[in-house]
Write a protein that holds these residues in place. Sequence first.
Motif, PDB file in Angstrom:
ATOM      1  N   VAL A   1       0.836  -1.202   0.000  1.00  0.00           N
ATOM      2  CA  VAL A   1       0.000   0.000   0.000  1.00  0.00           C
ATOM      3  C   VAL A   1       0.873   1.255   0.000  1.00  0.00           C
ATOM      4  O   VAL A   1       0.600   2.224  -0.724  1.00  0.00           O
ATOM      5  N   THR A   2       1.955   1.237   0.782  1.00  0.00           N
ATOM      6  CA  THR A   2       2.856   2.391   0.849  1.00  0.00           C
ATOM      7  C   THR A   2       3.551   2.624  -0.486  1.00  0.00           C
ATOM      8  O   THR A   2       3.712   3.776  -0.914  1.00  0.00           O
ATOM      9  N   LEU A   3       3.944   1.553  -1.169  1.00  0.00           N
ATOM     10  CA  LEU A   3       4.565   1.694  -2.487  1.00  0.00           C
ATOM     11  C   LEU A   3       3.613   2.382  -3.465  1.00  0.00           C
ATOM     12  O   LEU A   3       4.018   3.285  -4.220  1.00  0.00           O
ATOM     13  N   VAL A   4       2.350   1.994  -3.437  1.00  0.00           N
ATOM     14  CA  VAL A   4       1.357   2.598  -4.328  1.00  0.00           C
ATOM     15  C   VAL A   4       1.195   4.086  -4.002  1.00  0.00           C
ATOM     16  O   VAL A   4       1.146   4.938  -4.892  1.00  0.00           O
ATOM     17  N   ARG A   5       1.129   4.398  -2.706  1.00  0.00           N
ATOM     18  CA  ARG A   5       0.942   5.795  -2.306  1.00  0.00           C
ATOM     19  C   ARG A   5       2.153   6.655  -2.637  1.00  0.00           C
ATOM     20  O   ARG A   5       2.008   7.806  -3.070  1.00  0.00           O
ATOM     21  N   LEU A   6       3.342   6.110  -2.443  1.00  0.00           N
ATOM     22  CA  LEU A   6       4.557   6.857  -2.777  1.00  0.00           C
ATOM     23  C   LEU A   6       4.639   7.122  -4.279  1.00  0.00           C
ATOM     24  O   LEU A   6       5.060   8.203  -4.714  1.00  0.00           O
ATOM     25  N   ALA A   7       4.234   6.129  -5.070  1.00  0.00           N
ATOM     26  CA  ALA A   7       4.231   6.298  -6.525  1.00  0.00           C
ATOM     27  C   ALA A   7       3.212   7.355  -6.937  1.00  0.00           C
ATOM     28  O   ALA A   7       3.478   8.211  -7.797  1.00  0.00           O
ATOM     29  N   ALA A   8       2.030   7.325  -6.304  1.00  0.00           N
ATOM     30  CA  ALA A   8       0.992   8.309  -6.631  1.00  0.00           C
ATOM     31  C   ALA A   8       1.441   9.716  -6.269  1.00  0.00           C
ATOM     32  O   ALA A   8       1.069  10.691  -6.943  1.00  0.00           O
ATOM     33  N   ALA A   9       2.240   9.843  -5.224  1.00  0.00           N
ATOM     34  CA  ALA A   9       2.736  11.153  -4.797  1.00  0.00           C
ATOM     35  C   ALA A   9       3.954  11.609  -5.592  1.00  0.00           C
ATOM     36  O   ALA A   9       4.450  12.727  -5.397  1.00  0.00           O
TER      37      ALA A   9
ATOM     38  N   GLY B   1      10.444  -0.914 -13.824  1.00  0.00           N
ATOM     39  CA  GLY B   1      10.273  -2.229 -14.441  1.00  0.00           C
ATOM     40  C   GLY B   1       9.297  -3.040 -13.609  1.00  0.00           C
ATOM     41  O   GLY B   1       8.820  -2.593 -12.564  1.00  0.00           O
ATOM     42  N   ARG B   2       9.011  -4.219 -14.049  1.00  0.00           N
ATOM     43  CA  ARG B   2       8.027  -5.051 -13.373  1.00  0.00           C
ATOM     44  C   ARG B   2       8.457  -5.346 -11.926  1.00  0.00           C
ATOM     45  O   ARG B   2       9.494  -5.962 -11.682  1.00  0.00           O
ATOM     46  N   GLY B   3       7.661  -4.881 -10.985  1.00  0.00           N
ATOM     47  CA  GLY B   3       7.920  -5.156  -9.573  1.00  0.00           C
ATOM     48  C   GLY B   3       9.127  -4.453  -8.992  1.00  0.00           C
ATOM     49  O   GLY B   3       9.601  -4.823  -7.915  1.00  0.00           O
ATOM     50  N   THR B   4       9.654  -3.430  -9.670  1.00  0.00           N
ATOM     51  CA  THR B   4      10.818  -2.693  -9.165  1.00  0.00           C
ATOM     52  C   THR B   4      10.533  -1.197  -9.173  1.00  0.00           C
ATOM     53  O   THR B   4       9.729  -0.698  -9.963  1.00  0.00           O
ATOM     54  N   TYR B   5      11.219  -0.495  -8.283  1.00  0.00           N
ATOM     55  CA  TYR B   5      10.984   0.937  -8.124  1.00  0.00           C
ATOM     56  C   TYR B   5      12.310   1.664  -7.916  1.00  0.00           C
ATOM     57  O   TYR B   5      13.308   1.071  -7.501  1.00  0.00           O
ATOM     58  N   LYS B   6      12.271   2.968  -8.187  1.00  0.00           N
ATOM     59  CA  LYS B   6      13.391   3.847  -7.862  1.00  0.00           C
ATOM     60  C   LYS B   6      12.808   5.185  -7.417  1.00  0.00           C
ATOM     61  O   LYS B   6      11.603   5.441  -7.589  1.00  0.00           O
ATOM     62  N   LEU B   7      13.631   6.036  -6.851  1.00  0.00           N
ATOM     63  CA  LEU B   7      13.170   7.342  -6.403  1.00  0.00           C
ATOM     64  C   LEU B   7      12.689   8.170  -7.587  1.00  0.00           C
ATOM     65  O   LEU B   7      13.294   8.162  -8.660  1.00  0.00           O
ATOM     66  N   GLY B   8      11.585   8.906  -7.381  1.00  0.00           N
ATOM     67  CA  GLY B   8      11.144   9.856  -8.378  1.00  0.00           C
ATOM     68  C   GLY B   8      12.028  11.084  -8.377  1.00  0.00           C
ATOM     69  O   GLY B   8      12.812  11.295  -7.447  1.00  0.00           O
ATOM     70  N   PRO B   9      11.913  11.937  -9.396  1.00  0.00           N
ATOM     71  CA  PRO B   9      12.810  13.104  -9.510  1.00  0.00           C
ATOM     72  C   PRO B   9      12.812  13.998  -8.280  1.00  0.00           C
ATOM     73  O   PRO B   9      13.874  14.452  -7.842  1.00  0.00           O
ATOM     74  N   GLN B  10      11.649  14.254  -7.700  1.00  0.00           N
ATOM     75  CA  GLN B  10      11.573  15.138  -6.538  1.00  0.00           C
ATOM     76  C   GLN B  10      12.347  14.557  -5.363  1.00  0.00           C
ATOM     77  O   GLN B  10      13.161  15.237  -4.723  1.00  0.00           O
ATOM     78  N   ALA B  11      12.118  13.280  -5.065  1.00  0.00           N
ATOM     79  CA  ALA B  11      12.807  12.641  -3.944  1.00  0.00           C
ATOM     80  C   ALA B  11      14.280  12.418  -4.257  1.00  0.00           C
ATOM     81  O   ALA B  11      15.125  12.470  -3.360  1.00  0.00           O
TER      82      ALA B  11
END
Length: 263
Positions: free
Chosen positions: A43-51, A58-68
Amino acid sequence: MSSPAPKSLILNLMRAAEGRPVTAADAVTSAALFGIRENSVRVTLVRLAAAGLIESAGRGTYKLGPQAADLAHDLSGWRHSEERVIDWSGAWIMVSTGALGRSDRVALRRRDRALALLGFKALDSGLYVRPDNLKGRSAGARERLRRLGLESTAPVFTATDLDAELDAKARDLWQGEALTQGYLQTRQKLENWLSRWQDLELEVAARECYLLGNEAIRQLIFDPLLPDPLVDRQVRREFTQSVLTFDQTGHEIWRKLLPSMSL
């Protein structure tokens, strides 16, 4: 030390990865060390992505967005903070916020965070101060403050002729002796832990070093980098070196826990 919130744990994990993608599975494994359930992580991953704080890599992987990512890059400078310190002539850098609004809570949080990260303290209502002892002086402080969120209309300038009473008031704002004792105390905690961590189970070592390391790094990130005689610079240098050594050990431990990551 309390367990981290899912948001801070995930963001710290991605900051430590230094641009490399982090899998959701690794986030779940990390969170489990602190009793955080898988559902809370997802749930936190989804919220962080939405923010916009993280983004898909890629599939099932994440990295920091430009702001963060921009903030993470700035915060990572704690490793080289002592290199920014120069001799102090007794001058001060001032920031005037009296003409800025206070109704925009987001802007206010960014402003307060920027001032805190550069070690500014309130000398008077709407007037913040710090010693002029960092490379770049007022121009460098102005650029970094604005990058971190201070409004561009806020005046940032150097003051060299405070009267004796005001100068004494400014020198007392940071409680330098307490800062020096804080360096000594945290350094002792880190060195005590480093002397015994190899007797711990991997999961226990990973959890403890995260909590201790996060506390110590935060202490350095928000350190005002005061000059002598306001604080003992040598004690701070030794503390910084202890944190660097601890951080390296922590990365080695977490690489064993999460072999898919090259932290």
